[in-house]
Design a protein around this motif. Structure first.
Motif, PDB file in Angstrom:
ATOM      1  N   ASN A 187       0.809  -1.231   0.000  1.00 41.56           N
ATOM      2  CA  ASN A 187       0.000   0.000   0.000  1.00 41.56           C
ATOM      3  C   ASN A 187       0.836   1.273   0.000  1.00 41.56           C
ATOM      4  O   ASN A 187       0.325   2.342   0.271  1.00 41.56           O
ATOM      5  CB  ASN A 187      -0.983   0.000   1.182  1.00 41.56           C
ATOM      6  N   GLN A 188       2.129   1.153  -0.320  1.00 42.87           N
ATOM      7  CA  GLN A 188       2.991   2.334  -0.334  1.00 42.87           C
ATOM      8  C   GLN A 188       3.237   2.786  -1.774  1.00 42.87           C
ATOM      9  O   GLN A 188       2.959   2.053  -2.715  1.00 42.87           O
ATOM     10  CB  GLN A 188       4.334   2.015   0.345  1.00 42.87           C
ATOM     11  N   GLN A 214      -4.963  -3.002   2.689  1.00 46.25           N
ATOM     12  CA  GLN A 214      -4.165  -4.077   3.300  1.00 46.25           C
ATOM     13  C   GLN A 214      -5.039  -5.231   3.758  1.00 46.25           C
ATOM     14  O   GLN A 214      -4.707  -6.393   3.560  1.00 46.25           O
ATOM     15  CB  GLN A 214      -3.373  -3.534   4.490  1.00 46.25           C
ATOM     16  N   SER A 264       0.685  -4.496   7.672  1.00 49.61           N
ATOM     17  CA  SER A 264       1.167  -4.024   8.969  1.00 49.61           C
ATOM     18  C   SER A 264       0.888  -5.100  10.011  1.00 49.61           C
ATOM     19  O   SER A 264      -0.154  -5.760   9.978  1.00 49.61           O
ATOM     20  CB  SER A 264       0.423  -2.749   9.347  1.00 49.61           C
ATOM     21  N   ALA A 323       9.030  -0.025   9.776  1.00 53.54           N
ATOM     22  CA  ALA A 323       8.010   1.017   9.559  1.00 53.54           C
ATOM     23  C   ALA A 323       8.221   2.129  10.590  1.00 53.54           C
ATOM     24  O   ALA A 323       7.307   2.863  10.929  1.00 53.54           O
ATOM     25  CB  ALA A 323       6.606   0.424   9.619  1.00 53.54           C
ATOM     26  N   ARG A 344       5.925   5.293  15.400  1.00 54.14           N
ATOM     27  CA  ARG A 344       4.638   5.972  15.178  1.00 54.14           C
ATOM     28  C   ARG A 344       4.478   7.125  16.176  1.00 54.14           C
ATOM     29  O   ARG A 344       4.774   6.989  17.360  1.00 54.14           O
ATOM     30  CB  ARG A 344       3.481   4.970  15.291  1.00 54.14           C
ATOM     31  N   ARG A 350      -7.269   8.962  13.680  1.00 52.38           N
ATOM     32  CA  ARG A 350      -7.304   7.708  12.925  1.00 52.38           C
ATOM     33  C   ARG A 350      -6.259   6.741  13.507  1.00 52.38           C
ATOM     34  O   ARG A 350      -5.112   7.133  13.754  1.00 52.38           O
ATOM     35  CB  ARG A 350      -6.979   7.965  11.454  1.00 52.38           C
ATOM     36  N   GLN A 360      -4.978   2.394  13.123  1.00 51.06           N
ATOM     37  CA  GLN A 360      -5.098   1.191  12.298  1.00 51.06           C
ATOM     38  C   GLN A 360      -6.184   0.295  12.901  1.00 51.06           C
ATOM     39  O   GLN A 360      -6.482   0.394  14.095  1.00 51.06           O
ATOM     40  CB  GLN A 360      -3.767   0.454  12.283  1.00 51.06           C
ATOM     41  N   PHE A 408      -5.549   2.713   5.560  1.00 47.88           N
ATOM     42  CA  PHE A 408      -4.560   3.773   5.312  1.00 47.88           C
ATOM     43  C   PHE A 408      -4.975   4.663   4.128  1.00 47.88           C
ATOM     44  O   PHE A 408      -4.849   5.883   4.185  1.00 47.88           O
ATOM     45  CB  PHE A 408      -3.218   3.084   5.032  1.00 47.88           C
ATOM     46  N   ASN A 428       1.472   8.027  12.760  1.00 44.87           N
ATOM     47  CA  ASN A 428       2.239   7.223  11.812  1.00 44.87           C
ATOM     48  C   ASN A 428       3.695   7.669  11.830  1.00 44.87           C
ATOM     49  O   ASN A 428       4.050   8.587  12.562  1.00 44.87           O
ATOM     50  CB  ASN A 428       1.662   7.372  10.392  1.00 44.87           C
ATOM     51  N   ASN A 429       4.508   7.009  10.975  1.00 45.42           N
ATOM     52  CA  ASN A 429       5.890   7.485  10.832  1.00 45.42           C
ATOM     53  C   ASN A 429       5.915   8.726   9.931  1.00 45.42           C
ATOM     54  O   ASN A 429       4.895   9.100   9.336  1.00 45.42           O
ATOM     55  CB  ASN A 429       6.779   6.353  10.298  1.00 45.42           C
ATOM     56  N   ASP A 473       6.155  -3.877   9.548  1.00 47.23           N
ATOM     57  CA  ASP A 473       5.356  -4.423   8.448  1.00 47.23           C
ATOM     58  C   ASP A 473       5.871  -5.836   8.210  1.00 47.23           C
ATOM     59  O   ASP A 473       7.044  -6.138   8.461  1.00 47.23           O
ATOM     60  CB  ASP A 473       5.541  -3.591   7.175  1.00 47.23           C
TER      61      ASP A 473
HETATM   62  C1  GCU Z   1       2.639   2.548   7.850  1.00 55.02           C
HETATM   63  C2  GCU Z   1       2.879   1.094   7.559  1.00 55.02           C
HETATM   64  C3  GCU Z   1       1.766   0.530   6.697  1.00 55.02           C
HETATM   65  C4  GCU Z   1       0.419   0.800   7.318  1.00 55.02           C
HETATM   66  C5  GCU Z   1       0.260   2.267   7.635  1.00 55.02           C
HETATM   67  C6  GCU Z   1      -1.064   2.541   8.377  1.00 55.02           C
HETATM   68  O1  GCU Z   1       2.721   3.283   6.670  1.00 55.02           O
HETATM   69  O2  GCU Z   1       4.112   0.954   6.894  1.00 55.02           O
HETATM   70  O3  GCU Z   1       1.915  -0.851   6.549  1.00 55.02           O
HETATM   71  O4  GCU Z   1      -0.618   0.406   6.478  1.00 55.02           O
HETATM   72  O5  GCU Z   1       1.336   2.709   8.438  1.00 55.02           O
HETATM   73  O6  GCU Z   1      -1.059   3.350   9.275  1.00 55.02           O
HETATM   74  O7  GCU Z   1      -2.066   1.922   8.034  1.00 55.02           O
END
Ligand code: GCU
Length: 343
Positions: free
Chosen positions: A40-41, A79, A97, A153, A156, A177, A179, A200, A217-218, A244
Motif C-alpha cells: 500500500n505504499q 491491506q 502491517s 516502519a 509511530r 485515525r 489502524q 490507510f 504514523n511514521n 510491516d
Molecule cells: C505505515 C505502515 C503501513 C500501514 C500504515 C497505516 O505506513 O508501513 O503498513 O498500512 O502505516 O497506518 O495503516
C-alpha cells in the motif's frame, strides 16, 4: 480518481479470485508462473525499493519459471483486502502491517503494544531474533499464510491538523485515525482521544474533509501520503514501533522445492536489508520536506505521561496471552541491552 482506482482494483481482484478458484496462487502465462505482490505504499517508499531488489534477485535465479509482478499503492485493494487475497491464493504475497495481523492470530498483539521496545536498536535486535519472531510468524499458518520477513516502519507518532500534542490531555476529544486493531483502539482509549479505525488509503481524504483531527504514523506518511499538506503539528510521542510483515500464501510456499525455497529465503533477506538500508535516509528526507515545504512543526514532548497512560496494556496483554510472556521477557533483555538513551 480514487473511485476509478478502486473500481480497477476490484475488477482485478475479481479476476484474481477467479484464478484462485482454479487453484493457482501464482498464475501461469507463457510457461511462467506469475507471482503477484501487493503493498500500500508509493513507488518512492523503501518497501517498494526492497521489493524491486527481491524481484531482481529471484528472477535472476528462477526467471525461467517465475514472473514477479509488484502492485504498489493499494492497486490490489486495502491491506485488509490484500491479506484475504493472499489467504485464498488470489495473490501470492502482500505487505501487511503487524497491526492488522492481530485479528488473524492473537500472537501478533505483542508487537502492537505501545512502548514495547525501548529504542529502535532494541526493536531491530528483537525483530532479528528468531527466538522472538519465529513463534509469532509461524502462528498464522493455520490462517493460510506464512510470514516470511519483517520490514521497518519506523516509529509511530501523533500528528494533527491544528492541535499541538504536548501531553495526553491534548488528545482529549480529538478524533484520531488508528489502524484497524483492538490494541490501537485500546491505546487511544487510555490516552483519552477518540479512536477512528480506518484503512490507510482513506486517511488523506478524511483529514482533508476534517472528519478526523489527526492520525498517527511514521514521518513518511506526511510526505509520501500527503498528510503533511493538512496536518501541521507532528509530535514525537514515539508510542509504537510496529513492523510491516511480508506474508506469502501457504499453498504456494509449500509448493516450492527445497532449492527454490532457499532462493526465496535469500530474496526475503535481500528485501529486508534493502528496505532497512533505505529507511533512515527516507525518514530524514521526509522530515526535511515536511518542515521546509509543507510547513509542519515537529514537537518533542516528554513521553513519560504517554508511557504511564498506556502502561496497563502490558499487564493486560500478559494476562490475556500468558503464552507470550517468555517472548515478552526476551524483548526486555534486548531493551536492557539497548535502552532509550542508546538512540
Ligand atoms: C505505515 C505502515 C503501513 C500501514 C500504515 C497505516 O505506513 O508501513 O503498513 O498500512 O502505516 O497506518 O495503516
Amino acid at each position: 480518481m480514487k473511485n476509478v482506482k478502486r473500481a480497477a482494483a476490484l475488477a482485478l481482484c475479481g479476476l484474481l479470485v477467479l484464478g484462485s478458484l482454479f487453484g493457482c496462487s501464482a498464475s501461469a502465462t507463457d510457461g511462467l508462473q506469475i507471482i503477484r505482490i501487493g503493498h500500500n505504499q508509493s513507488t518512492n517508499h523503501p518497501t517498494h525499493t526492497g521489493l524491486l531488489a527481491f524481484e531482481e534477485y529471484v528472477e535472476g535465479e528462477l526467471g525461467d519459471k517465475y514472473d514477479i509482478q509488484i502492485f504498489p499503492s493499494e492497486l490490489l485493494g486495502s491491506q485488509n483486502e490484500m491479506v484475504q487475497l493472499t489467504q485464498t491464493g488470489a495473490i501470492t504475497f502482500c505487505v501487511a502491517s503487524n497491526s492488522l495481523l492481530e485479528t488473524f492470530s492473537d500472537n501478533y498483539t505483542l508487537f502492537n503494544l505501545p512502548y514495547l521496545f525501548a529504542s529502535p536498536e532494541a526493536y531491530h535486535a528483537s525483530m532479528d531474533d528468531p527466538a522472538i519472531v519465529d513463534p509469532i510468524f509461524e502462528s498464522t499458518m493455520q490462517a493460510g499464510f506464512e510470514a516470511v520477513t519483517w520490514l521497518d516502519a519506523g516509529t509511530r507518532n501523533f500528528y494533527t491538523i491544528n492541535t499541538p500534542i504536548e501531553t495526553p490531555a491534548d488528545l482529549r476529544g480529538l478524533k484520531i485515525r488508528v489502524q484497524q486493531s483492538p490494541t490501537n483502539v485500546r491505546m487511544m482509549e487510555l490516552l483519552g482521544g477518540s479512536a477512528t479505525p480506518m484503512g490507510f488509503g482513506d486517511v488523506y481524504t478524511a483529514l482533508q474533509s476534517q472528519m478526523l483531527d489527526g492520525a498517527e504514523n511514521n514521518e513518511l506518511a506526511l510526505t509520501d501520503n500527503g498528510h503533511g499538506d493538512v496536518c501541521k503539528y507532528y509530535s514525537y510521542t514515539m508510542h509504537q514501533m510496529i513492523p510491516d510483515i511480508l506474508i506469502g500464501n501457504l499453498d504456494f510456499m509449500e509448493s516450492l522445492s527445497e532449492e527454490e525455497r532457499a532462493i526465496f529465503d535469500e530474496g526475503f533477506q535481500i528485501l529486508n536489508q534493502t528496505q532497512r538500508d533505505a529507511w533512515e535516509t527516507a525518514v530524514e528526507e521526509a522530515k526535511n520536506t515536511a518542515e521546509n515545504e509543507q510547513g509542519v512543526t515537529f514537537l518533542y514532548p516528554d513521553i513519560t505521561p504517554f508511557q504511564e497512560a498506556v502502561a496497563p496494556m502490558h499487564q493486560e496483554m500478559l494476562e490475556n496471552y500468558p503464552d507470550l510472556a517468555p517472548i515478552y521477557e526476551l524483548i526486555q533483555a534486548h531493551n536492557a541491552e539497548y535502552p532509550a538513551d542508546s538512540q
